[in-house]
Motif scaffolding. Structure first.
Motif, short mmCIF file in Angstrom:
data_model
loop_
_atom_site.label_atom_id
_atom_site.label_comp_id
_atom_site.label_asym_id
_atom_site.label_seq_id
_atom_site.Cartn_x
_atom_site.Cartn_y
_atom_site.Cartn_z
N ALA A 67 29.83 28.03 69.02
CA ALA A 67 31.16 28.64 69.02
C ALA A 67 32.25 27.57 69.05
N LEU A 68 32.05 26.52 69.83
CA LEU A 68 33.05 25.46 69.91
C LEU A 68 33.19 24.72 68.58
N VAL A 69 32.06 24.39 67.96
CA VAL A 69 32.09 23.66 66.70
C VAL A 69 32.73 24.50 65.60
N ALA A 70 32.42 25.79 65.59
CA ALA A 70 32.96 26.69 64.57
C ALA A 70 34.35 27.20 64.93
N GLN A 71 34.84 26.84 66.10
CA GLN A 71 36.13 27.34 66.60
C GLN A 71 36.17 28.86 66.56
N ALA A 72 35.07 29.43 67.06
CA ALA A 72 34.90 30.89 67.05
C ALA A 72 34.96 31.43 68.47
N GLU A 73 34.95 32.75 68.57
CA GLU A 73 34.90 33.40 69.87
C GLU A 73 33.56 33.11 70.55
N ILE A 74 33.58 32.97 71.84
CA ILE A 74 32.35 32.75 72.59
C ILE A 74 31.58 34.07 72.65
N PRO A 75 30.32 34.08 72.20
CA PRO A 75 29.56 35.34 72.18
C PRO A 75 29.28 35.87 73.57
N ALA A 76 29.23 37.19 73.68
CA ALA A 76 29.00 37.84 74.97
C ALA A 76 27.65 37.45 75.56
N ALA A 77 26.68 37.08 74.70
CA ALA A 77 25.35 36.73 75.19
C ALA A 77 25.38 35.54 76.15
N VAL A 78 26.38 34.70 76.05
CA VAL A 78 26.49 33.53 76.91
C VAL A 78 26.55 33.94 78.38
N SER A 79 27.19 35.07 78.66
CA SER A 79 27.37 35.51 80.05
C SER A 79 26.45 36.65 80.45
N SER A 80 25.53 37.02 79.58
CA SER A 80 24.67 38.16 79.88
C SER A 80 23.47 37.74 80.71
N PHE A 81 23.03 38.64 81.57
CA PHE A 81 21.81 38.42 82.35
C PHE A 81 20.65 39.07 81.60
N GLU A 82 20.42 38.55 80.41
CA GLU A 82 19.34 39.01 79.55
C GLU A 82 18.74 37.81 78.84
#
Length: 377
Positions: free
Chosen positions: A352-367
């Motif tokens: 996400a940082l390299v692409a200058q994109a939104e941070i995906p929700a999966a980053v904060s998921s407990f899955e």
């Protein structure tokens, strides 16, 4: 697509060379620090180097790091490597604050994005003094993103230094697939009923001792190098000694009936490494005295009690020693708390940082997220 170049900047003497020596001696569960090598198939990975130094120089460096709260000398020695990265990964504020200071000295075209992971920063922020708070706030605003391990730390981080990206990253430390050490051969009855593991500053050993005093027939082992843990010892019933290596730690987890993670407050990540023992062969109960730990153990049979309450902790242990099902390794996997999930979150953040994109929700998921990030199961 070109793989991003990542520099993992860790504390002095935590580079892979030193870590592998500790692994070979049976002192760590991981072949490389914190499992970050699991990302090697998805990014171009390099590591900070612990430069050799004379004892007198080492003393000066450590004293300066203690005074500043961050090891600038170690980061400065790695400045050329840092300048070659697309993104720098750090493990604690002791590293990312130094990286941020050194980054500011690099030419603009060579300034990498910094994925700054904070562990204890927000516990001690208000005690840092005005000058250091102002300096560190400026450094934090220069980071691409700050990663924290609990909702409470995210709220505090944004309150103290607003106007930037701070993201919850669940901290999973259960060993990667195939890395679970074999249990020892000692039979039942050779290990204590209750096990507490950990070395960090957030362990509340006084409350554990008070709780065990209320359980006079219960045997326990505190596997810790912390000097403060020595207060828990009770001759003939409660032993305090660090585990001698992976085999002994596996035996302790396999033989005990209850794992207790005595925390001072709402800091679930401090107890995460201890919960990695749930991958041991025997099913275990876990008692976590921390309010914010709820998200880490939701859906499991772990028991939560309020911090600082020895009577409640003793009662939770008493109940856990009774009959009933216990938390299992499958519970840990389902919550996405294995090492590959933790590292996968770093990979997703990096993309996400390299692409200058939104941070995906999966980053904060407990899955589980390892597959989504392309990490091999």
């Amino acid at each position: 697509m070109t793989r991003p170049r990542i520099v993992v900047h860790l504390a002095h003497e935590q580079d892979p060379v030193a870590w592998r020596a500790r692994y070979a001696a049976g002192e760590t569960l991981d072949r490389t620090p914190y499992g970050y090598d699991l990302a090697a198939g998805t990014v171009d990975l390099a590591w900070s180097v612990s430069h050799r130094e004379r004892p007198s120089v080492a003393r000066v460096r450590r004293a300066l790091a203690a005074r500043l709260g961050t090891d600038v000398v170690h980061a400065w020695r790695n400045r050329a490597l840092l300048g070659s990265a697309d993104v720098v990964w750090t493990h604690t504020e002791r590293e990312h604050l130094a990286v941020g200071l050194v980054r500011a000295t690099l030419p603009r075209r060579r300034r990498p994005a910094v994925l700054a992971q904070s562990v204890w920063l927000w516990d001690r922020w208000d005690d840092l003094g005005r000058a250091r708070r102002r300096l560190f706030a400026a450094v934090l605003r220069g980071h691409a993103v700050e990663a924290v391990h609990s909702d409470v730390n995210r709220r505090v981080a944004l309150d103290r230094v607003p106007g930037r990206r701070v993201v919850l990253v669940p901290f999973g430390t259960a060993p990667a697939t195939g890395e679970v050490p074999a249990a020892g051969t000692d039979g039942p009855g050779t290990t204590p009923e209750v096990l507490a593991v950990g070395n960090d500053r957030d362990r509340d050993w006084d409350v554990l001792r008070a709780a065990l005093d209320l359980l006079p027939g219960v045997t326990a082992r505190v596997a810790s190098r912390s000097a403060a843990a020595a207060r828990v010892a009770v001759p003939g019933r409660v032993d305090v000694a660090p585990a001698t290596g992976r085999a002994e730690l596996a035996r302790l987890y396999a033989g005990c009936r209850v794992v207790v993670v005595p925390l001072r407050g709402a800091r679930p990540a401090s107890g995460a490494p201890a919960c990695g023992g749930l991958e041991a062969p025997r099913r275990l109960e876990v008692v976590l005295p921390a309010r914010e730990a709820g998200r880490y153990v939701a859906g499991t049979r772990a028991r939560l009690v309020a911090p600082h309450d020895a009577a409640a902790l003793a009662e939770a242990v008493r109940r856990a020693l009774g009959p009933g099902e216990a938390t299992s390794a499958a519970d840990v996997r389902a919550r996405g708390l294995r090492q590959e999930d933790y590292v996968a979150r770093y990979v997703l953040l990096t993309r996400a940082l390299v692409a200058q994109a939104e941070i995906p929700a999966a980053v904060s998921s407990f899955e589980p997220v390892a597959e989504e990030a392309g990490l091999a199961p």
